[in-house]
Write an enzyme that holds these catalytic residues in place. Structure first.
Site, mmCIF file in Angstrom:
data_model
loop_
_atom_site.group_PDB
_atom_site.id
_atom_site.type_symbol
_atom_site.label_atom_id
_atom_site.label_comp_id
_atom_site.label_asym_id
_atom_site.label_seq_id
_atom_site.Cartn_x
_atom_site.Cartn_y
_atom_site.Cartn_z
ATOM 1 N N HIS A 466 0.833 -1.209 0.000
ATOM 2 C CA HIS A 466 0.000 0.000 0.000
ATOM 3 C C HIS A 466 0.864 1.253 0.000
ATOM 4 C CE1 HIS A 466 -3.663 2.334 1.345
ATOM 5 N NE2 HIS A 466 -2.702 3.149 1.751
ATOM 6 N N GLU A 467 1.792 1.334 0.946
ATOM 7 C CA GLU A 467 2.628 2.534 1.029
ATOM 8 C C GLU A 467 3.524 2.670 -0.196
ATOM 9 O OE1 GLU A 467 1.851 4.703 3.099
ATOM 10 O OE2 GLU A 467 0.553 3.423 4.312
ATOM 11 N N HIS A 470 1.662 4.437 -2.889
ATOM 12 C CA HIS A 470 1.756 5.890 -2.735
ATOM 13 C C HIS A 470 3.087 6.391 -3.279
ATOM 14 C CE1 HIS A 470 -1.844 6.824 -0.507
ATOM 15 N NE2 HIS A 470 -1.549 6.051 0.516
ATOM 16 N N HIS A 473 3.228 6.567 -7.001
ATOM 17 C CA HIS A 473 2.440 7.703 -7.487
ATOM 18 C C HIS A 473 3.295 8.969 -7.514
ATOM 19 C CE1 HIS A 473 -1.797 9.790 -7.245
ATOM 20 N NE2 HIS A 473 -1.246 9.901 -8.425
#
Length: 679
Positions: A466-467, A470, A473
């Site tokens: 998940h991190e 980020h 992105h």
């Protein structure tokens, strides 16, 4: 070159050299530069990008980078001598500067002039989006307010920043201050050996050899709640965690008054700007159009999910009664009973799975996934960091450097709980020179014991993915303008799209095969165990879904309450639970007092973003499912249409460009096991 390491922007931060005494002198210089740049832009009376936006970006970027380093250190090394005091003392100055900048009517006029310049009609989409965002932000900073209201708005902004910081610090202090030392290992029956070894090492580090240290940091707390056979011990730790930062503890750590003041000031700030409540203000820069739209979305999802949650709860109660002898399923029994039911139903435990995920294999597997999706490679680089736990990596595409990230995985005292990504610097091209983006990726996982590697639960692996989503992105942007490159300028309720999207690859057989090795045998995850994991993937997903909806609905109703001064947030939370919840905590539970997302972070009237973006992420991942998995061609399109464009266009436009249509909720319901198509 300045001798102050906070003023060196040539490359990465000099963490080994930065001391608390560097902070104030550095900010003195950077604030002066920022104000000088504002004066120069106004005096020049220009109406083009180079005379207005560029010089202001130069000055504010350096200030933001330096302050970002300070804030980061406060979050990961908050127990460093003197750091917290300096950080707290400087918050008002930083807040005042950015409020002054946002309220400067003369500067606002310069940005209006750029927008009105006929030549600007041919500017890039990124530059046009930056100007549109800036004009909105001037308005939301109170630039159009009368002078008296501007002063009040500035005071509100400063105080709200202080309250958020103090809230988070109180939660961290309350978490770190609890310790329970156990003499008799028999009291820890049921807890896995690796957790016992961790507890013993923690006690020895505290000068208590032969004992076991329990605490409220997640890697210390959760093994007790999930595995400890001693029900009284589970209750004791549950209660200590539930009462953190409340009236039940030290007065200086009680967040109750901070919550009250934050709600009052946030409502006043919104009303000054012409909004009915803070929820409306929060959504003015997000995808969602109104608080009511968000509330309707959450309630619709709750209506779909609650029958599944009620079934989950009934099954758990029946199992606890017949198999565990628990006539009443208390809050401190839920994780314990759920783990026992998981083992009984699917013949595996989370601890069994954890033995297959050593840190080095997990990282190699993660890097292999992104190599397949995007053709990028990740390489470690030795640089100064803030702690021996932290390491630095660089990302390359066809030999070209795209960016880098710091990775700090383990929980420790002085480190803010949870997991997060933040930016060190953004991508920017200036005078033909590319500044590559850099990110922080921070987690609070179980640390290695002795000479063994750290082993992660599958949930921790999912958090890491998940991190990292980020991070990608931010790092895989191709936008050259700082204001909308990477995560900058992305609507808050869309920023979770790339992160939640990455979680899906933790459930692909081809991915897990390459990132697992058993702690004893070194063998990869067996297919039979994976099949059990997959069968259990949506185990109690109904309960998990309504729990998130409870937090989201509470957040939005709280920040849109008509009486911010008098709202009883505990009563409101109970009303929300009446509507959506199936698990009810005891009356002493003070969850709001440690709800840092909405009182100490940026999710005020925005916690719904997780579920909102999950609709987008599930639908985006469905494109990969349709192509058979981690497909490089679909990966290229996701990079091109979502990751690469950053905040240079609305998130919905990026989603449509990738998927060819508007998002649909079907994939989320299917992935969660809450649709007829999920079987």
């Amino acid at each position: 070159m300045s001798s102050n390491p906070l003023l060196d922007f040539t490359d990465l931060p000099q963490f080994a050299a930065i001391k608390p005494e560097h902070i104030t002198p550095a900010l003195d210089q950077l604030l002066a530069r920022g104000r000088a740049a504002i004066d120069q832009v106004i005096a020049a009376a220009g109406d083009d990008w180079d005379s207005v936006v560029e010089p202001l970006t130069d000055a504010t970027e350096q200030l933001s980078r330096a302050w970002g380093i300070v804030g980061h250190l406060n979050g990961v090394m908050g127990n460093t001598e003197g750091l917290r005091d300096v950080f707290n003392s400087e918050i008002p100055r930083i807040s005042a500067f950015f409020t002054e900048l946002g309220q400067n009517l003369a500067l606002y006029d310069r940005f209006k002039a750029v927008a009105a310049n006929p030549a600007f009609a041919t500017a890039s989409a990124a530059r046009q989006k930056i100007i549109a965002n800036d004009l909105r932000d001037f308005r939301l900073s109170g630039a159009e307010l009368p002078d008296a209201d501007k002063q009040r708005f500035a005071a509100l902004s400063s105080r709200l920043a202080e309250l958020s910081n103090q809230f988070s610090q109180n939660v961290m202090d309350a978490t770190d201050s609890f310790a329970l030392y156990i003499d008799d290992v028999a009291q820890l029956a049921g807890i896995p050996e690796d957790s016992l070894a961790m507890y013993a090492a923690m006690a020895e580090a505290d000068g208590q050899p032969g004992k076991y240290k329990l605490g409220l940091q997640f890697p210390l707390l959760f093994p007790v709640l999930q595995y400890a056979d001693d029900r009284a011990l589970r209750e004791r730790l549950y209660e200590a965690n539930a009462k953190r930062a409340s009236e039940f503890g030290p007065a200086e750590q009680d967040n109750s008054a901070l919550i009250r003041e934050k709600l009052q000031l946030a409502a006043e700030e919104a009303q000054l700007l012409g909004f009915a409540n803070y929820g409306e203000l929060s959504l003015d820069s997000k995808m969602a159009e109104s608080p009511q739209q968000v509330i309707d979305f959450l309630r619709d999802l709750a209506r779909r999910a609650k029958p599944y949650a009620e079934q989950d709860r009934a099954e758990l109660e029946a199992f606890a009664r017949t198999e565990l002898g628990l006539e009443q399923l208390a809050a401190w029994d839920i994780s314990y009973a759920a783990e026992k039911l998981r083992v009984a139903r699917y013949a595996f435990s989370e601890h069994e799975v954890k033995q297959y995920f050593p840190e080095h294999k997990v990282l190699a597997g993660l890097f292999s996934v992104v190599a397949t999706l995007y053709g990028i490679t990740v390489a470690k680089r030795e640089v100064d960091t803030w702690h021996p736990d932290a390491h630095f990596y660089e990302i390359f595409k066809d030999g070209a450097l795209l960016g880098g990230f710091y990775l700090d995985l383990y929980a420790r005292d002085g480190k803010r709980p949870g997991a997060w990504m933040d930016d060190v610097r953004g991508r920017r091209v200036k005078n033909g020179v590319l500044q590559t983006p850099v990110a922080y990726l921070i987690c609070n996982f179980t640390r290695p014991i002795g000479d063994k590697p750290a082993y992660f639960s599958h949930d921790e692996v999912t958090t890491l993915f998940h991190e990292f989503g980020h991070g990608l992105h931010h790092l895989l942007t191709r936008v050259d303008e700082l204001g909308v490159s990477g995560i900058s300028g992305v609507e808050w309720d869309a920023v979770e799209l790339p992160s939640q999207f990455m979680e899906n690859f933790c459930w692909e057989w081809d991915v897990l095969q390459g990132m697992t090795a058993h702690a004893d045998s070194g063998e990869p995850l067996p297919r039979a165990l994976f099949d059990k994991m997959l069968a259990a993937k949506n185990f109690q997903s109904g309960m998990q879904t309504v729990r998130q909806l409870e937090f989201s609905l509470f957040d939005m109703l709280l920040y849109t309450a008509p009486d911010a001064a008098g709202v009883d947030w505990l009563a409101l939370l109970e009303q929300v639970r009446d509507e959506v919840a199936v698990n009810r905590p005891p009356a002493y539970n003070r969850f709001p007092n440690s709800f840092s997302h909405i009182f100490g972070g940026g999710y005020a009237a925005g916690y719904y973003s997780y579920k909102w973006a999950e609709v987008l992420s599930a639908d985006a991942y469905a494109a990969f499912e349709e192509a058979g998995g981690a497909n490089p061609e679909v990966g290229r399109r996701f990079w091109d249409e979502v990751l690469a464009v950053g905040g240079s266009r609305p998130a919905l436009a990026s989603f449509r460009a990738f998927r060819g249509r508007d998002p649909q909720i079907d994939a989320l319901l299917r992935h969660s096991g809450m649709s007829t198509a999920s079987a």
